[in-house]
Design a protein around this motif. Structure first.
Motif, PDB file in Angstrom:
ATOM      1  N   TYR A 126       1.098  -1.244   0.089  1.00 33.85           N
ATOM      2  CA  TYR A 126       0.122   0.054  -0.018  1.00 33.85           C
ATOM      3  C   TYR A 126       0.809   1.267  -0.045  1.00 33.85           C
ATOM      4  O   TYR A 126       1.807   1.323   0.353  1.00 33.85           O
ATOM      5  CB  TYR A 126      -0.640  -0.061   1.017  1.00 33.85           C
TER       6      TYR A 126
ATOM      7  N   HIS B  57      -1.271   4.369  -0.293  1.00 29.02           N
ATOM      8  CA  HIS B  57      -2.140   5.312  -0.307  1.00 29.02           C
ATOM      9  C   HIS B  57      -2.380   6.463   0.650  1.00 29.02           C
ATOM     10  O   HIS B  57      -2.808   7.453   0.504  1.00 29.02           O
ATOM     11  CB  HIS B  57      -3.650   4.724  -0.382  1.00 29.02           C
ATOM     12  N   GLN B  58      -1.746   6.056   1.973  1.00 28.79           N
ATOM     13  CA  GLN B  58      -1.769   7.019   2.934  1.00 28.79           C
ATOM     14  C   GLN B  58      -0.829   8.104   2.493  1.00 28.79           C
ATOM     15  O   GLN B  58      -0.718   9.088   3.170  1.00 28.79           O
ATOM     16  CB  GLN B  58      -1.473   6.389   4.238  1.00 28.79           C
TER      17      GLN B  58
ATOM     18  N   ASP C 290      -5.469   7.796  -2.722  1.00 25.43           N
ATOM     19  CA  ASP C 290      -6.248   6.563  -2.924  1.00 25.43           C
ATOM     20  C   ASP C 290      -5.631   6.048  -4.225  1.00 25.43           C
ATOM     21  O   ASP C 290      -5.686   4.638  -4.367  1.00 25.43           O
ATOM     22  CB  ASP C 290      -7.528   6.823  -2.985  1.00 25.43           C
ATOM     23  N   GLU C 291      -5.593   6.826  -5.169  1.00 21.89           N
ATOM     24  CA  GLU C 291      -4.917   5.967  -6.482  1.00 21.89           C
ATOM     25  C   GLU C 291      -3.619   5.606  -6.431  1.00 21.89           C
ATOM     26  O   GLU C 291      -3.276   4.639  -7.506  1.00 21.89           O
ATOM     27  CB  GLU C 291      -5.151   7.019  -7.660  1.00 21.89           C
ATOM     28  N   GLU C 292      -2.776   6.012  -5.278  1.00 24.05           N
ATOM     29  CA  GLU C 292      -1.476   5.404  -5.368  1.00 24.05           C
ATOM     30  C   GLU C 292      -0.598   5.658  -6.333  1.00 24.05           C
ATOM     31  O   GLU C 292      -0.035   4.789  -7.364  1.00 24.05           O
ATOM     32  CB  GLU C 292      -1.593   3.714  -4.836  1.00 24.05           C
TER      33      GLU C 292
ATOM     34  N   GLU D 141      -2.947  -1.824   5.832  1.00 23.41           N
ATOM     35  CA  GLU D 141      -3.759  -0.655   4.935  1.00 23.41           C
ATOM     36  C   GLU D 141      -4.519   0.230   5.979  1.00 23.41           C
ATOM     37  O   GLU D 141      -4.385   1.491   5.266  1.00 23.41           O
ATOM     38  CB  GLU D 141      -5.119  -1.592   4.358  1.00 23.41           C
TER      39      GLU D 141
END
Length: 426
Positions: free
Chosen positions: A62, A64-65, A69-71, A194
């Motif tokens: 992950y 996204h943080q 959100d789309e990374e 996540e």
């Protein structure tokens, strides 16, 4: 082209290319979008030659943080975000590489500030060049795990043809150097959990359990970080404590070797000796953690007298609840799952009568939520108008409930079978 038009085009390049209406300029700009899960290159480095060894690199699950959100990071071609850690102390080398950047080709279009996003994540003190990082690696011989050893075990390495030694330490923020080490360690959470968030390290109710590999270099003993777990000790009225697992992570190079089970079992054994511990739970456990916990708890419980073959075949009992709680700090819900797994192992499922008895026993528990809905519906009959009651009844189709119950049962038994197979291998 006006600045506002450039800005609008830049925003549109963040949309999927499948959308219609992209102009030639927009399509060109879209070439500068990078998947950050692929661009980020993580590595645990022991020796200088590891720096250039691409086979040791692993990617996050992950991002996204950090990148949304789309990374996705916009503005680069061939983007590489190198974030390397020394294996023991987790000292960092960080740098950004790319083949071209959008502001070199297009006026007024700005790339994402990738470098500052990572700088905000990792603690200060990192280096950017290989030479400086090699100097940090030379200091690894001085790194020793902080805290107290609570368990030592070995894992046979087929490739090396030898047993590798691992140790689990319990530490807290009073251990010299641990606070700074933990700041570097917790950065892995953002890449592999996540919904990760950093904990309040000033809260003294946190316990930290860390796994290290011991290895040798030129006659010296060194340590590599394998993974860790954080546990929060909740107060339970009037005089008990409930340890709750909050975060657990085994780093990718060590996954699949059984370290998670060793860590969780060690944590359970650590707490069971304390008289003030009520039970041990977990905060919002993932499906993988539930499977791991099932395996560990069954392994711990299988030799308790209350789970003997004769008693398993007599059904779930209060004796099982009491003994599991008193001896291993396992609550009733988890004790029930342990019983169902052990009874499956003890049941000849090729015998239709025995299989039916097992199925009915498990479904008796699974049907609980459906019976609750029926009780609530009975209460509704007293206060709903006829047309409202009809609408509610239409939503509760009995055939559908039976199908869902059977599906839940089959999925559960499949999970239980994997636990039984793993127990046999262990």
């Amino acid at each position: 082209m006006a600045n506002e038009e450039y800005k609008a085009q830049t925003e549109r390049t963040r949309l999927p290319d499948s959308l219609l209406g992209l102009s030639a300029m927009e399509k060109k700009l879209a070439e500068y979008k990078c998947d950050t899960n692929e661009a980020i290159k993580l590595k645990l480095v022991r020796f200088p030659e590891d720096i250039e060894d691409e086979s040791m690199t692993f990617n996050p699950e992950y991002s996204h943080q950090i990148f949304g959100d789309e990374e996705v990071a916009f503005g680069y071609k061939g983007l590489k975000i190198l974030l390397y850690y020394s294996a023991g102390n987790l000292s960092n080398m960080f740098r950004v590489e790319y083949s071209s950047k959008v502001d070199d080709k297009f006026d007024l279009v700005q790339p994402d500030d990738v470098e500052n996003k990572i700088r905000e994540l990792i603690p200060s003190g990192f280096c950017c060049g290989s030479d400086d990082f090699i100097s940090l690696l030379e200091k690894e011989v001085n790194f020793k795990p902080m805290g107290t050893v609570v368990h030592t075990y070995t894992v046979h390495n087929e490739e090396a043809g030898e047993d590798i030694t691992y140790q689990i330490y319990k530490a807290d923020m009073t251990c010299p150097g641990f606070r700074e080490y933990h700041e570097r360690l917790q950065t892995f959470l953002m890449w592999f959990i996540e919904t990760a968030s950093y904990i309040d390290v000033d809260d003294e109710k946190w316990d930290y359990f860390l796994v290290f590999e011991k290895y040798n270099k030129d006659g010296a003993t060194l340590y590599a970080t394998v993974g860790y777990m954080t546990v929060y000790n909740y107060y339970v009225y009037p005089d008990k404590t409930r340890p709750r697992v909050s975060q657990m992570l085994v780093l990718p190079p060590f996954q699949g070797e059984g370290h998670g089970a060793q860590l969780l079992e060690t944590v359970h054994r650590y707490y069971v000796s304390a008289s003030n511990i009520l039970d041990i739970t977990a905060e919002d456990p993932s499906e993988n953690f539930v499977r791991l916990r099932d395996f560990v708890l069954v392994k711990l419980c299988q030799n308790l007298p209350c789970f003997s073959l004769e008693k398993l075949l007599c059904g779930f009992s209060q004796e099982m609840v009491t003994e599991a709680q008193e001896k291993l700090k396992i609550n009733k819900k988890h004790a029930r799952r342990v019983y169902e797994i052990l009874r499956l192992r003890a049941t000849d499922m090729s015998d239709s009568e025995k299989a039916k008895a097992y199925r009915l026993d498990v479904k008796k528990r699974l049907v609980g939520p459906y019976k609750k809905n029926q009780r609530e519906m009975a209460k509704m009959k007293q206060c709903l108008r006829p047309e409202e009651l009809t609408n509610q009844m239409n939503q509760i189709d009995l055939n559908t409930q039976h199908e869902q119950l059977e599906e839940s049962y089959q999925q559960l038994v499949e999970e239980y079978r994997r636990i039984v197979e793993r127990l046999a291998q262990a």
